[in-house]
Design an enzyme around this catalytic site. Structure first.
Site, PDB file in Angstrom:
ATOM      1  N   ASN A   9      -6.720  -0.234  20.174  1.00 21.50           N
ATOM      2  CA  ASN A   9      -6.825  -1.600  19.651  1.00 21.50           C
ATOM      3  C   ASN A   9      -6.449  -1.648  18.159  1.00 21.50           C
ATOM      4  O   ASN A   9      -7.200  -1.166  17.313  1.00 21.50           O
ATOM      5  CB  ASN A   9      -8.276  -2.066  19.869  1.00 21.50           C
ATOM      6  CG  ASN A   9      -8.489  -3.511  19.470  1.00 21.50           C
ATOM      7  OD1 ASN A   9      -7.736  -4.054  18.667  1.00 21.50           O
ATOM      8  ND2 ASN A   9      -9.513  -4.116  20.029  1.00 21.50           N
ATOM      9  N   PRO A  10      -5.273  -2.248  17.821  1.00 23.93           N
ATOM     10  CA  PRO A  10      -4.833  -2.275  16.414  1.00 23.93           C
ATOM     11  C   PRO A  10      -5.781  -3.047  15.507  1.00 23.93           C
ATOM     12  O   PRO A  10      -5.887  -2.755  14.314  1.00 23.93           O
ATOM     13  CB  PRO A  10      -3.449  -2.927  16.481  1.00 23.93           C
ATOM     14  CG  PRO A  10      -3.313  -3.526  17.823  1.00 23.93           C
ATOM     15  CD  PRO A  10      -4.333  -2.917  18.732  1.00 23.93           C
ATOM     16  N   LYS A  12      -9.039  -3.021  15.625  1.00 23.26           N
ATOM     17  CA  LYS A  12     -10.128  -2.118  15.239  1.00 23.26           C
ATOM     18  C   LYS A  12      -9.679  -1.188  14.115  1.00 23.26           C
ATOM     19  O   LYS A  12     -10.462  -0.829  13.247  1.00 23.26           O
ATOM     20  CB  LYS A  12     -10.597  -1.289  16.442  1.00 23.26           C
ATOM     21  CG  LYS A  12     -11.454  -2.065  17.415  1.00 23.26           C
ATOM     22  CD  LYS A  12     -12.067  -1.162  18.472  1.00 23.26           C
ATOM     23  CE  LYS A  12     -12.886  -1.975  19.471  1.00 23.26           C
ATOM     24  NZ  LYS A  12     -13.353  -1.158  20.604  1.00 23.26           N
ATOM     25  N   ASP A  69     -18.403   2.115  21.034  1.00 21.30           N
ATOM     26  CA  ASP A  69     -18.637   1.558  22.360  1.00 21.30           C
ATOM     27  C   ASP A  69     -19.642   0.426  22.186  1.00 21.30           C
ATOM     28  O   ASP A  69     -20.597   0.553  21.407  1.00 21.30           O
ATOM     29  CB  ASP A  69     -19.175   2.626  23.309  1.00 21.30           C
ATOM     30  CG  ASP A  69     -19.039   2.176  24.757  1.00 21.30           C
ATOM     31  OD1 ASP A  69     -17.913   1.835  25.162  1.00 21.30           O
ATOM     32  OD2 ASP A  69     -20.051   2.125  25.476  1.00 21.30           O
ATOM     33  N   PHE A 149     -13.766 -13.249  21.284  1.00 24.00           N
ATOM     34  CA  PHE A 149     -13.293 -12.714  22.565  1.00 24.00           C
ATOM     35  C   PHE A 149     -14.524 -12.442  23.436  1.00 24.00           C
ATOM     36  O   PHE A 149     -15.667 -12.637  23.009  1.00 24.00           O
ATOM     37  CB  PHE A 149     -12.482 -11.428  22.343  1.00 24.00           C
ATOM     38  CG  PHE A 149     -13.335 -10.260  21.905  1.00 24.00           C
ATOM     39  CD1 PHE A 149     -13.781 -10.149  20.598  1.00 24.00           C
ATOM     40  CD2 PHE A 149     -13.726  -9.269  22.812  1.00 24.00           C
ATOM     41  CE1 PHE A 149     -14.589  -9.087  20.204  1.00 24.00           C
ATOM     42  CE2 PHE A 149     -14.525  -8.199  22.420  1.00 24.00           C
ATOM     43  CZ  PHE A 149     -14.955  -8.111  21.106  1.00 24.00           C
ATOM     44  N   TYR A 151     -17.655 -12.206  25.495  1.00 28.47           N
ATOM     45  CA  TYR A 151     -18.784 -13.103  25.774  1.00 28.47           C
ATOM     46  C   TYR A 151     -19.108 -14.022  24.589  1.00 28.47           C
ATOM     47  O   TYR A 151     -20.132 -14.717  24.614  1.00 28.47           O
ATOM     48  CB  TYR A 151     -20.025 -12.262  26.124  1.00 28.47           C
ATOM     49  CG  TYR A 151     -19.846 -11.412  27.368  1.00 28.47           C
ATOM     50  CD1 TYR A 151     -20.175 -11.916  28.625  1.00 28.47           C
ATOM     51  CD2 TYR A 151     -19.334 -10.120  27.292  1.00 28.47           C
ATOM     52  CE1 TYR A 151     -20.007 -11.140  29.769  1.00 28.47           C
ATOM     53  CE2 TYR A 151     -19.165  -9.341  28.421  1.00 28.47           C
ATOM     54  CZ  TYR A 151     -19.498  -9.861  29.656  1.00 28.47           C
ATOM     55  OH  TYR A 151     -19.327  -9.098  30.791  1.00 28.47           O
ATOM     56  N   ASP A 152     -18.264 -14.033  23.546  1.00 28.62           N
ATOM     57  CA  ASP A 152     -18.564 -14.822  22.333  1.00 28.62           C
ATOM     58  C   ASP A 152     -18.934 -16.287  22.609  1.00 28.62           C
ATOM     59  O   ASP A 152     -19.870 -16.798  21.996  1.00 28.62           O
ATOM     60  CB  ASP A 152     -17.388 -14.770  21.341  1.00 28.62           C
ATOM     61  CG  ASP A 152     -17.377 -13.481  20.539  1.00 28.62           C
ATOM     62  OD1 ASP A 152     -18.337 -12.700  20.656  1.00 28.62           O
ATOM     63  OD2 ASP A 152     -16.397 -13.253  19.798  1.00 28.62           O
ATOM     64  N   ARG A 178     -21.162  -4.942  15.645  1.00 29.10           N
ATOM     65  CA  ARG A 178     -20.095  -4.029  15.222  1.00 29.10           C
ATOM     66  C   ARG A 178     -20.045  -3.916  13.705  1.00 29.10           C
ATOM     67  O   ARG A 178     -19.911  -2.814  13.162  1.00 29.10           O
ATOM     68  CB  ARG A 178     -18.744  -4.491  15.775  1.00 29.10           C
ATOM     69  CG  ARG A 178     -17.657  -3.420  15.652  1.00 29.10           C
ATOM     70  CD  ARG A 178     -16.381  -3.761  16.388  1.00 29.10           C
ATOM     71  NE  ARG A 178     -16.620  -3.974  17.803  1.00 29.10           N
ATOM     72  CZ  ARG A 178     -16.805  -5.154  18.384  1.00 29.10           C
ATOM     73  NH1 ARG A 178     -16.717  -6.266  17.690  1.00 29.10           N
ATOM     74  NH2 ARG A 178     -17.058  -5.245  19.661  1.00 29.10           N
TER      75      ARG A 178
HETATM   76  P1  IMP Z   1     -15.711  -1.483  24.801  1.00 27.56           P
HETATM   77  O1  IMP Z   1     -14.369  -1.849  24.262  1.00 27.56           O
HETATM   78  O2  IMP Z   1     -15.717  -0.425  25.831  1.00 27.56           O
HETATM   79  O3  IMP Z   1     -16.701  -1.228  23.706  1.00 27.56           O
HETATM   80  O4  IMP Z   1     -16.199  -2.761  25.644  1.00 27.56           O
HETATM   81  C1  IMP Z   1     -16.896  -3.743  25.041  1.00 27.56           C
HETATM   82  C2  IMP Z   1     -17.019  -4.970  25.943  1.00 27.56           C
HETATM   83  O5  IMP Z   1     -18.256  -5.588  25.588  1.00 27.56           O
HETATM   84  C3  IMP Z   1     -15.929  -5.984  25.668  1.00 27.56           C
HETATM   85  O6  IMP Z   1     -14.881  -5.903  26.585  1.00 27.56           O
HETATM   86  C4  IMP Z   1     -16.678  -7.310  25.776  1.00 27.56           C
HETATM   87  O7  IMP Z   1     -16.758  -7.704  27.126  1.00 27.56           O
HETATM   88  C5  IMP Z   1     -18.072  -6.950  25.299  1.00 27.56           C
HETATM   89  N1  IMP Z   1     -18.197  -7.134  23.834  1.00 27.56           N
HETATM   90  C6  IMP Z   1     -18.413  -6.168  22.891  1.00 27.56           C
HETATM   91  N2  IMP Z   1     -18.472  -6.695  21.659  1.00 27.56           N
HETATM   92  C7  IMP Z   1     -18.278  -8.024  21.815  1.00 27.56           C
HETATM   93  C8  IMP Z   1     -18.215  -9.103  20.893  1.00 27.56           C
HETATM   94  O8  IMP Z   1     -18.329  -8.966  19.659  1.00 27.56           O
HETATM   95  N3  IMP Z   1     -18.012 -10.327  21.431  1.00 27.56           N
HETATM   96  C9  IMP Z   1     -17.877 -10.534  22.764  1.00 27.56           C
HETATM   97  N4  IMP Z   1     -17.899  -9.576  23.665  1.00 27.56           N
HETATM   98  C10 IMP Z   1     -18.105  -8.305  23.206  1.00 27.56           C
END
Ligand code: IMP
Length: 198
Positions: A9-10, A12, A69, A149, A151-152, A178
Site C-alpha cells: 500500500n503506497p 502507508k 495489522d 475506507f 468501515y469508516d 493507526r
Molecule cells: P489489514 O490491512 O490486514 O490490516 O486489514 C485491515 C482491515 O480492517 C481493512 O481492510 C478494513 O476493513 C479494516 N480497517 C482497519 N483500519 C481501518 C480504518 O481506519 N477504517 C476503516 N476500516 C479499517
C-alpha cells in the site's frame, strides 16, 4: 537507517515516512528492497499477523522490516470481525457490503466497538519492537460521510458526533488506532536506536 515496509500500500509508505523521517529513518517499499512477499495472515491476533508479515519481509530482504495489522472489534460480536475485518462475510463482499452486513448483524444489539492497530518491526538480529493503538467508538445505525475506507462510514465517535468518514485525514490521524500505534512505534524506535547508538 533503512526499514522495509511489509505492505503493497503506497499510502502507508508515505504515512510512515512522514512520521519516521524525523528520526533519520527511511522507509522503503518491498519493491525498492527487491522483494515481493505474500504472507498468509493465519494468526488469531493483530500481534501475530503483524509479526508474520514483518518477519517474512525481514527474512527475504535481510533488512529490518515493519508491518501493521488492524481491524474493527465489536463488543456484541465478541470482538469480531477483528483480524477478519478485511474478509468479513467472505470474498464476494466489498467495503460497502461488509459494513452493511455488520449493520444487519448488529440489529437490536449494543453498539460498542473499537478499532485496533498493531505495528511490529523485526530486525535481522532477532530484536522485535511492537506498538499497539486503539480507538474506541460505537457502530452507527446507518452509514454517514464519504471519506476514508473500510468501515469508516459506520464507525461513530460519540465525543465528536461524527463517523471516521466525516473527518479529514488529519483529524482522523490525530485520534485513530493507526495514528496512535505509529506514534507509539516511533517513540519506541527512537529509544531503541538511541540504546543501540545506530
Ligand atoms: P489489514 O490491512 O490486514 O490490516 O486489514 C485491515 C482491515 O480492517 C481493512 O481492510 C478494513 O476493513 C479494516 N480497517 C482497519 N483500519 C481501518 C480504518 O481506519 N477504517 C476503516 N476500516 C479499517
Amino acid at each position: 537507517m533503512k526499514l522495509v515496509l511489509a505492505s503493497k500500500n503506497p499510502k502507508k509508505l508515505v504515512e510512515l515516512n512522514e512520521i519516521l523521517s524525523a528520526l533519520g529513518v527511511e522507509v522503503c517499499s518491498e519493491a525498492d528492497a527487491g522483494v515481493d512477499v505474500e504472507v498468509e495472515e493465519t494468526g488469531s491476533t493483530f500481534e501475530e499477523n503483524s509479526l508474520l508479515k514483518a518477519r517474512a519481509v525481514m527474512e527475504a530482504s535481510g533488512l529490518p522490516a515493519v508491518a501493521d495489522d488492524s481491524g474493527l472489534c465489536v463488543d456484541a460480536l465478541n470482538g469480531a470481525p477483528g483480524v477478519w475485518s478485511a474478509r468479513y462475510g467472505g470474498p464476494g463482499l466489498d467495503d460497502t457490503g461488509r459494513y452493511r452486513l455488520l449493520l444487519e448483524n448488529l440489529r437490536g444489539q449494543p453498539r460498542g466497538a473499537k478499532f485496533v492497530s498493531v505495528v511490529t518491526c523485526c530486525f535481522p538480529n532477532g530484536d522485535v519492537i511492537t506498538a499497539r493503538g486503539e480507538c474506541p467508538g460505537t457502530i452507527a445505525f446507518a452509514p454517514m460521510g464519504e471519506g476514508g475506507f473500510g468501515y469508516d462510514p459506520v464507525f461513530f465517535l460519540p465525543g465528536l458526533k461524527k463517523t471516521f468518514a466525516q473527518l479529514s485525514p488529519e483529524e482522523k490521524n490525530a485520534i485513530s488506532h493507526r495514528g496512535k500505534a505509529l506514534r507509539a512505534f516511533a517513540e519506541k524506535l527512537a529509544a531503541y536506536l538511541k540504546e543501540k547508538e545506530v
